[in-house]
Design an enzyme around this catalytic site. Structure first.
Site, mmCIF file in Angstrom:
data_model
loop_
_atom_site.group_PDB
_atom_site.id
_atom_site.type_symbol
_atom_site.label_atom_id
_atom_site.label_comp_id
_atom_site.label_asym_id
_atom_site.label_seq_id
_atom_site.Cartn_x
_atom_site.Cartn_y
_atom_site.Cartn_z
ATOM 1 N N ASN A 10 -31.431 -46.205 -52.155
ATOM 2 C CA ASN A 10 -30.774 -46.078 -53.455
ATOM 3 C C ASN A 10 -30.824 -47.428 -54.168
ATOM 4 O O ASN A 10 -30.312 -48.422 -53.652
ATOM 5 C CB ASN A 10 -29.319 -45.630 -53.250
ATOM 6 C CG ASN A 10 -28.580 -45.397 -54.563
ATOM 7 O OD1 ASN A 10 -28.662 -46.213 -55.473
ATOM 8 N ND2 ASN A 10 -27.891 -44.283 -54.655
ATOM 9 N N ASP A 12 -29.573 -48.189 -57.203
ATOM 10 C CA ASP A 12 -28.567 -48.340 -58.268
ATOM 11 C C ASP A 12 -28.174 -49.797 -58.503
ATOM 12 O O ASP A 12 -28.076 -50.264 -59.643
ATOM 13 C CB ASP A 12 -27.270 -47.590 -57.916
ATOM 14 C CG ASP A 12 -27.414 -46.096 -57.934
ATOM 15 O OD1 ASP A 12 -26.459 -45.424 -57.476
ATOM 16 O OD2 ASP A 12 -28.450 -45.576 -58.371
ATOM 17 N N HIS A 13 -27.942 -50.522 -57.426
ATOM 18 C CA HIS A 13 -27.279 -51.818 -57.612
ATOM 19 C C HIS A 13 -28.227 -52.970 -57.852
ATOM 20 O O HIS A 13 -27.789 -54.087 -58.159
ATOM 21 C CB HIS A 13 -26.268 -52.045 -56.480
ATOM 22 C CG HIS A 13 -25.212 -50.980 -56.530
ATOM 23 N ND1 HIS A 13 -24.350 -50.863 -57.590
ATOM 24 C CD2 HIS A 13 -24.974 -49.928 -55.727
ATOM 25 C CE1 HIS A 13 -23.583 -49.799 -57.407
ATOM 26 N NE2 HIS A 13 -23.957 -49.206 -56.305
ATOM 27 N N HIS A 46 -29.004 -42.948 -59.239
ATOM 28 C CA HIS A 46 -27.866 -42.197 -59.771
ATOM 29 C C HIS A 46 -27.731 -42.508 -61.245
ATOM 30 O O HIS A 46 -27.298 -43.600 -61.617
ATOM 31 C CB HIS A 46 -26.608 -42.621 -59.004
ATOM 32 C CG HIS A 46 -25.383 -41.868 -59.397
ATOM 33 N ND1 HIS A 46 -24.161 -42.168 -58.860
ATOM 34 C CD2 HIS A 46 -25.178 -40.831 -60.257
ATOM 35 C CE1 HIS A 46 -23.254 -41.354 -59.368
ATOM 36 N NE2 HIS A 46 -23.844 -40.517 -60.210
ATOM 37 N N ARG A 48 -25.689 -42.276 -64.013
ATOM 38 C CA ARG A 48 -24.298 -41.960 -64.296
ATOM 39 C C ARG A 48 -24.089 -41.726 -65.790
ATOM 40 O O ARG A 48 -24.816 -42.282 -66.624
ATOM 41 C CB ARG A 48 -23.375 -43.110 -63.855
ATOM 42 C CG ARG A 48 -23.049 -43.098 -62.370
ATOM 43 C CD ARG A 48 -22.124 -44.238 -62.003
ATOM 44 N NE ARG A 48 -21.597 -44.118 -60.648
ATOM 45 C CZ ARG A 48 -20.419 -43.563 -60.346
ATOM 46 N NH1 ARG A 48 -19.667 -43.051 -61.321
ATOM 47 N NH2 ARG A 48 -20.018 -43.488 -59.095
ATOM 48 N N ARG A 52 -23.737 -47.233 -66.120
ATOM 49 C CA ARG A 52 -23.282 -48.570 -65.722
ATOM 50 C C ARG A 52 -24.381 -49.320 -64.965
ATOM 51 O O ARG A 52 -24.368 -50.528 -64.878
ATOM 52 C CB ARG A 52 -22.027 -48.469 -64.856
ATOM 53 C CG ARG A 52 -22.249 -47.791 -63.524
ATOM 54 C CD ARG A 52 -20.983 -47.714 -62.700
ATOM 55 N NE ARG A 52 -20.018 -46.775 -63.281
ATOM 56 C CZ ARG A 52 -18.890 -46.420 -62.655
ATOM 57 N NH1 ARG A 52 -18.598 -46.910 -61.449
ATOM 58 N NH2 ARG A 52 -18.041 -45.586 -63.205
ATOM 59 N N GLU A 73 -29.731 -38.497 -58.560
ATOM 60 C CA GLU A 73 -28.321 -38.095 -58.413
ATOM 61 C C GLU A 73 -27.716 -37.927 -59.804
ATOM 62 O O GLU A 73 -27.930 -38.771 -60.679
ATOM 63 C CB GLU A 73 -27.539 -39.144 -57.634
ATOM 64 C CG GLU A 73 -27.895 -39.172 -56.171
ATOM 65 C CD GLU A 73 -27.056 -40.154 -55.401
ATOM 66 O OE1 GLU A 73 -26.584 -41.136 -55.997
ATOM 67 O OE2 GLU A 73 -26.867 -39.965 -54.189
ATOM 68 N N THR A 104 -18.696 -43.542 -55.950
ATOM 69 C CA THR A 104 -18.368 -42.168 -55.586
ATOM 70 C C THR A 104 -17.263 -42.166 -54.529
ATOM 71 O O THR A 104 -17.365 -42.874 -53.519
ATOM 72 C CB THR A 104 -19.619 -41.464 -55.045
ATOM 73 O OG1 THR A 104 -20.620 -41.513 -56.071
ATOM 74 C CG2 THR A 104 -19.343 -40.018 -54.684
ATOM 75 N N GLU A 154 -26.017 -32.997 -48.815
ATOM 76 C CA GLU A 154 -25.872 -34.389 -48.354
ATOM 77 C C GLU A 154 -24.416 -34.594 -48.019
ATOM 78 O O GLU A 154 -23.542 -34.435 -48.886
ATOM 79 C CB GLU A 154 -26.343 -35.389 -49.403
ATOM 80 C CG GLU A 154 -26.171 -36.832 -48.928
ATOM 81 C CD GLU A 154 -26.852 -37.868 -49.785
ATOM 82 O OE1 GLU A 154 -27.844 -37.538 -50.451
ATOM 83 O OE2 GLU A 154 -26.368 -39.024 -49.798
ATOM 84 N N HIS A 193 -23.656 -42.751 -48.114
ATOM 85 C CA HIS A 193 -22.563 -43.503 -48.753
ATOM 86 C C HIS A 193 -21.877 -44.432 -47.765
ATOM 87 O O HIS A 193 -21.314 -44.000 -46.775
ATOM 88 C CB HIS A 193 -21.517 -42.611 -49.434
ATOM 89 C CG HIS A 193 -20.738 -43.418 -50.432
ATOM 90 N ND1 HIS A 193 -21.109 -43.560 -51.754
ATOM 91 C CD2 HIS A 193 -19.622 -44.191 -50.285
ATOM 92 C CE1 HIS A 193 -20.239 -44.360 -52.372
ATOM 93 N NE2 HIS A 193 -19.350 -44.753 -51.510
ATOM 94 N N GLY A 215 -27.901 -47.462 -50.041
ATOM 95 C CA GLY A 215 -28.221 -48.326 -51.173
ATOM 96 C C GLY A 215 -27.435 -49.614 -51.222
ATOM 97 O O GLY A 215 -27.982 -50.697 -51.013
ATOM 98 N N HIS A 216 -26.134 -49.500 -51.488
ATOM 99 C CA HIS A 216 -25.346 -50.708 -51.788
ATOM 100 C C HIS A 216 -25.504 -51.785 -50.715
ATOM 101 O O HIS A 216 -25.772 -52.962 -51.027
ATOM 102 C CB HIS A 216 -23.865 -50.325 -51.951
ATOM 103 C CG HIS A 216 -22.998 -51.462 -52.363
ATOM 104 N ND1 HIS A 216 -22.217 -52.149 -51.470
ATOM 105 C CD2 HIS A 216 -22.813 -52.056 -53.565
ATOM 106 C CE1 HIS A 216 -21.576 -53.111 -52.103
ATOM 107 N NE2 HIS A 216 -21.902 -53.077 -53.382
HETATM 108 C C1 LIG Z 1 -23.331 -40.300 -54.259
HETATM 109 C C2 LIG Z 1 -23.318 -41.613 -53.598
HETATM 110 O O1 LIG Z 1 -22.656 -41.831 -52.618
HETATM 111 C C3 LIG Z 1 -24.114 -42.724 -54.147
HETATM 112 O O2 LIG Z 1 -25.425 -42.443 -54.107
HETATM 113 C C4 LIG Z 1 -23.758 -42.996 -55.569
HETATM 114 O O3 LIG Z 1 -24.861 -43.591 -56.214
HETATM 115 C C5 LIG Z 1 -22.594 -43.937 -55.571
HETATM 116 O O4 LIG Z 1 -22.355 -44.318 -56.898
HETATM 117 P P1 LIG Z 1 -22.667 -45.849 -57.295
HETATM 118 O O5 LIG Z 1 -24.097 -46.087 -56.948
HETATM 119 O O6 LIG Z 1 -22.374 -45.900 -58.750
HETATM 120 O O7 LIG Z 1 -21.758 -46.678 -56.434
HETATM 121 N N1 LIG Z 2 -25.876 -40.726 -51.694
HETATM 122 C C1 LIG Z 2 -25.630 -42.000 -51.040
HETATM 123 C C2 LIG Z 2 -26.530 -43.043 -51.612
HETATM 124 O O1 LIG Z 2 -27.494 -42.740 -52.297
HETATM 125 C C3 LIG Z 2 -26.267 -44.463 -51.336
HETATM 126 O O2 LIG Z 2 -24.897 -44.718 -51.173
HETATM 127 P P1 LIG Z 2 -24.519 -46.272 -50.881
HETATM 128 O O3 LIG Z 2 -25.332 -46.695 -49.689
HETATM 129 O O4 LIG Z 2 -24.914 -47.040 -52.106
HETATM 130 O O5 LIG Z 2 -23.038 -46.266 -50.612
#
Ligand SMILES: CC(=O)[C@@H](O)[C@H](O)COP(=O)(O)O
Ligand SMILES: NCC(=O)COP(=O)(O)O
Length: 242
Positions: A10, A12-13, A46, A48, A52, A73, A104, A154, A193, A215-216
């Protein structure tokens, strides 16, 4: 199922860091391509409602440039449905969303929203995307997934990631039982997550799981170790757990 467990990265960050200055870097698409080269089986992003982190332009470029599957997502809204239908990503995972949340906070209440979700699930599936629901490891939610006819769920591992000791062990069993129930009913099971190097192994050891989305932690650790080594290390931990 105990075959190869896929890793969805993931990104996202990466976009969170980029958006901090409104610059063009670090580029989430470049991160996705590097993750793919390092062994990621898929990329999760994701989009959103408040944009963000991941933006519409990121989804456009990921859809055009990724050599591996994109898992989009999205919240269960008309806006997101139209975007997903337009891009037709390999996979769409419907997740709960609240603007005020930092991340989330739990799984989608599929059981309580079946009538709202049914036409979206049908439209996305007929459009060629593999639909999944991001849900709690809960029998009622799995039953709703079965009724909705989704091919994938998931399981939310955020509670497992936060808990310690006996409470964490109880949540791990809840996840294992939910994975077994979903798989017995012909649903492919993913999880994600809050997963890290320190907690991924017992989740990866759940035999019915086909994919982890992480991801994070990976993006944070990449600041110190680089993205490719972090993806390769997570990949190795997952493989060793099987
Ligand atoms: C659904 C999930 O757990 C994550 O993939 C989601 O992307 C969390 O949202 P943020 O990435 O905005 O933290
Ligand atoms: N659906 C979970 C995801 O894509 C990644 O979650 P995280 O590792 O960023 O908490």
């Amino acid at each position: 199922m105990s075959g190869k467990l896929r890793l969805g990265v993931n990104i996202d960050h990466v976009a969170t860091v980029r958006n901090a200055r409104g610059s063009g870097y670090p580029d989430p698409v470049r991160a996705a391509l590097l993750a793919a080269e390092a062994g990621a089986d898929g990329i999760t992003a994701h989009l959103r409602e408040d944009r963000r982190h991941i933006t519409d332009a990121d989804i456009e470029r990921l859809s055009a440039e990724l050599p591996i599957p994109l898992n989009l997502e999205m919240a269960a809204t008309q806006e997101m449905l139209e975007i997903a239908l337009r891009h037709r990503p390999h996979a769409v995972c419907i997740v709960p969303e609240k603007r005020e949340e930092r991340t989330t906070e739990g799984g989608l209440d599929a059981a309580g929203q079946r009538d709202h979700l049914a036409p979206m699930v049908r439209a996305l599936g007929e459009n060629g995307s593999r639909v999944s629901l991001f849900i709690e490891p809960d029998a009622a939610q799995i039953d709703a997934a079965i009724q909705l006819g989704v091919p994938v769920v998931e399981l939310h591992t955020g509670r497992f990631a936060e808990l310690k000791g006996e409470a964490c062990a109880v949540e791990l069993k809840r996840l294992a039982d939910a994975a077994a129930l979903a798989a017995k009913n012909g649903i492919e099971v993913h999880a994600g997550h809050g997963l890290t190097f320190d907690n991924v192994v017992p989740i990866a050891a759940i035999p019915q799981l086909a994919e982890l989305n992480i991801g994070h932690f990976l993006i944070g650790q990449a600041i110190f170790d680089g993205l490719a080594p972090v993806v390769q290390h997570m990949r190795a931990l997952m493989d060793a757990a099987r």
